[in-house]
Motif scaffolding. Structure first.
Motif, short mmCIF file in Angstrom:
data_model
loop_
_atom_site.label_atom_id
_atom_site.label_comp_id
_atom_site.label_asym_id
_atom_site.label_seq_id
_atom_site.Cartn_x
_atom_site.Cartn_y
_atom_site.Cartn_z
N SER A 27 0.81 -1.22 0.00
CA SER A 27 0.00 0.00 0.00
C SER A 27 0.85 1.27 0.00
N GLU A 28 1.80 1.38 0.92
CA GLU A 28 2.60 2.60 1.01
C GLU A 28 3.54 2.74 -0.18
N GLU A 29 4.05 1.62 -0.67
CA GLU A 29 4.88 1.64 -1.88
C GLU A 29 4.07 2.14 -3.07
N ARG A 31 1.43 4.09 -3.05
CA ARG A 31 1.19 5.52 -2.92
C ARG A 31 2.41 6.31 -3.40
N PHE A 32 3.58 5.88 -2.98
CA PHE A 32 4.81 6.54 -3.41
C PHE A 32 4.93 6.48 -4.93
N ASN A 106 11.04 6.95 1.81
CA ASN A 106 10.03 7.43 2.75
C ASN A 106 10.64 7.71 4.12
N SER A 117 5.18 11.01 4.92
CA SER A 117 5.70 10.23 3.80
C SER A 117 5.81 11.11 2.56
N GLU A 120 2.57 12.42 1.12
CA GLU A 120 1.84 13.38 1.94
C GLU A 120 2.35 14.81 1.78
#
Length: 210
Positions: A27-29, A31-32, A106, A117, A120
């Motif tokens: 998920s965070e990858e 978004r990046f 991040n 992050s 953001e």
């Protein structure tokens, strides 16, 4: 944005809202990746950004191919710093490079931006960070920042301009931006017409048309 391109942007944005589910990236990858692709190939008067055009989906799909697993590269040591003309010198396949570098990027951002992050941050800050990675000497995990940036830049452009069969270039909009006719089989009627505009839109390997 030109009127002729507005319909692409509207259609592609609607499709993007359907939320492709990544196969490899967490998920965070994810978004990046989506934000970084959009900064590397931003929207302008000619058309939408790389994320709307499907570059992140293209990259995600590539991670489960022989390319993503490093099977197309020489991956045996020794691994040493060397000039760029000697080729890739890291022991990481593309999927591992992305995983390590995004996490480290991040962390680098969080340490300098109050725990936030990359995704953001506001757009100018994101652009400045990508420029810092492109030009910098810092390491992102085991990955030199400038090598990560180049990997991301190259894969983003591939996603924008590759055949839609591979997940990017949605609605052939990347090719339409270039005026590239795609996989048409016969151009003989136009070989001797120097300077004449080619009147037909692009077509993909699968037969999709713009």
């Amino acid at each position: 944005m030109y009127k002729g391109h507005q319909s692409w942007a509207d259609t592609l944005n609607a499709e993007d809202s359907l939320s492709y589910r990544p196969r490899y990236f967490r998920s965070e990858e994810w978004r990046f990746l989506k934000v970084a692709c959009a900064r590397i190939f931003p929207a302008d008067a000619h058309g939408p950004d790389a994320t709307v055009l499907g570059a992140p989906e293209f990259i995600d799909r590539q991670m489960d191919t022989p390319y993503g697993h490093g099977e197309l590269w020489y991956m045996s040591g020794p691994f040493r710093e060397a000039p760029a003309n000697l080729g890739y010198q890291l022991p990481l396949a593309p999927r591992d490079l992305y995983r390590q570098a995004i996490a480290a990027a991040n962390a680098y951002v969080a340490a300098r931006h109050g725990g936030r992050s990359f995704a953001e941050l506001d757009v100018p800050a994101q652009v400045n960070l990508l420029k810092a990675f492109e030009q910098g000497k810092m390491m992102l995990g085991a990955v030199p920042a400038h090598l990560f940036f180049e990997q991301l830049r190259q894969n983003t452009l591939e996603g924008v301009f590759a055949d839609p069969l591979y997940g990017g270039n949605k609605k052939l909009a990347g090719w339409t931006l270039l005026g590239f006719p795609g996989a048409r089989a016969d151009f003989m009627d136009w070989v001797d017409q120097k300077g004449a505009a080619y009147p037909f839109g692009p077509v993909s390997i699968s037969g999709e048309t713009a």
